[in-house]
Scaffold this active site. Structure first.
Site, mmCIF file in Angstrom:
data_model
loop_
_atom_site.group_PDB
_atom_site.id
_atom_site.type_symbol
_atom_site.label_atom_id
_atom_site.label_comp_id
_atom_site.label_asym_id
_atom_site.label_seq_id
_atom_site.Cartn_x
_atom_site.Cartn_y
_atom_site.Cartn_z
ATOM 1 C CD GLU A 1 -2.891 -1.140 0.245
ATOM 2 O OE1 GLU A 1 -3.361 -0.045 -0.124
ATOM 3 O OE2 GLU A 1 -3.226 -2.224 -0.263
ATOM 4 C CE1 TYR B 1 1.595 -1.817 -5.854
ATOM 5 C CE2 TYR B 1 -0.277 -3.210 -6.424
ATOM 6 C CZ TYR B 1 0.386 -2.416 -5.512
ATOM 7 O OH TYR B 1 -0.155 -2.229 -4.262
ATOM 8 C CB VAL C 1 -12.157 0.487 -13.209
ATOM 9 C CG1 VAL C 1 -12.781 -0.433 -12.155
ATOM 10 C CG2 VAL C 1 -12.478 -0.002 -14.612
ATOM 11 C CB SER D 1 -13.301 -0.082 -6.004
ATOM 12 O OG SER D 1 -11.913 0.018 -5.811
ATOM 13 C CE1 TYR E 1 -9.543 1.926 -16.434
ATOM 14 C CE2 TYR E 1 -7.347 2.351 -15.546
ATOM 15 C CZ TYR E 1 -8.657 1.953 -15.364
ATOM 16 O OH TYR E 1 -9.092 1.587 -14.117
#
Ligand SMILES: *[C@@H]1O[C@H](CO)[C@@H](O)[C@H](O)[C@H]1NC(C)=O
Ligand SMILES: *[C@@H]1O[C@H](CO)[C@@H](O)[C@H](O)[C@H]1NC(C)=O
Length: 316
Positions: A92, A123, A147, A149, A195
């Protein structure tokens, strides 16, 4: 003994089978065969606490470390088995890593997305293309996708989006938006030209699956909001992405995206690098365990180190 502490050992010992006791976020999948999956031989992974004393290294996942507290740590110095390395593991960003203070002098190594970690596991990464050749772009019928969340009006990414969508339609997917197509993020995004690879917070080297998987794997051009451009360029070619900082305002970015939409030759330049590289997306947490094992073997037994200023380093 503390939450997720898969033990890593490279010492010869019988492999007792996969443990499912303690893994990050209580992830109960089997521990990987590192030789098979990542071509790293000589690893013995275990999540069984009773094997603590045998382990050459112990991995501590930051979030669980904080949740369980210091009192539940395994026996440390002077009882810590000699030569055993404690590895602090966190993927994180500092903004989402509460409780960073108070862990100085405890760990020997760090493992994170930061390039200067003892065990660096990004990543994602580019690798030399296995079969170089002409790129076939997925069919693009739509313009910009995003996208998200965790919607938070305070986040730089939401503020930027609010401006951008005044000048250009953006299809928002996720908790408060459209539903993803069957086949998931990559399938859905592959129909788009662009994106929004907007990170939840802006930190050194903090470049996540939003770039690697959601944009690159989907064959969409990432528009990034994260660390500065030069930081991205340590990991990916300059012409593989568009940075919001390249433009004085969201309006100017929108004008440029509309230009690219009308000019396929200019748009295609953002794919030139794909003739040389393949995109690799890290596999959580299998790859991380195996990379730690690999680093352990490379380091040998004679290097002694301890991480004194964990918070200061990670937040820098
Ligand atoms: C696996 O690792 C060995 C030793 O490091 C290397 O020689 C070999 O080329 C690797 N194989 C693959 C498929 O990457
Ligand atoms: C690991 O860190 C501890 C605590 O700082 C230290 O006592 C020990 O010597 C270190 N071990 C290695 C192998 O670096």
């Amino acid at each position: 003994l503390l939450g997720p502490a898969p033990l890593l050992s490279v010492r010869p010992m019988p492999y007792l089978g996969p443990g499912i006791n303690f893994t990050p976020w209580s992830d109960c999948r089997r521990l990987p065969d590192c030789a098979l999956r990542f071509n790293v031989s000589g690893c013995r992974l275990s999540a069984e606490r009773r094997r603590y004393a045998e382990a050459a290294a112990v991995l501590f996942h930051h979030r669980d470390l904080v949740r369980h507290g210091r009192a539940q740590l395994p026996p440390g110095a002077p009882q810590r088995p000699s030569g055993q390395r404690w590895v602090w593991m966190n993927f994180e960003s500092p903004s989402h890593s509460p409780g960073l203070r108070g862990w100085g002098g405890l760990f020997n190594w760090t493992m994170s997305y930061r390039l200067d970690s003892d065990v660096f596991v990004p990543y994602g990464a580019l690798r030399a293309a296995r079969a170089p050749g002409r790129l076939v772009l997925p069919r693009k019928t739509k313009l910009v996708a995003w996208v998200i969340s965790h919607w938070n009006e305070e986040h730089a990414r939401v503020r930027y989006y609010r401006q951008l969508q005044k000048y250009l339609p953006v299809d928002v997917y996720g908790a408060q938006g459209l539903a993803l197509k069957e086949g998931g993020v990559v399938r859905t995004v592959s129909e788009y030209k662009f994106y929004l690879a907007f990170e939840n917070s802006q930190h050194t080297d903090y470049i996540t699956e939003k770039l690697w998987r959601n944009a690159f794997k989907a064959g969409a051009v990432p528009i990034v909001l994260g660390p500065r451009r030069a930081n991205y360029e340590l990991f990916v070619p300059p012409n593989s992405f568009i940075h919001v900082d390249d433009f004085p305002s969201p309006r100017k970015l929108a004008v440029y995206l509309k230009f690219l939409d009308r000019n396929p030759r200019s748009y295609r330049r953002y794919f030139a690098w794909r003739e040389k590289y393949d995109v690799h997306v890290a596999s959580f947490w299998d790859e991380h365990y195996c990379r730690a094992c690999e680093a352990l073997q490379a380091a040998g037994d004679d290097q002694v180190k301890s991480v004194q200023n964990l918070a200061g380093w990670f937040e820098s």
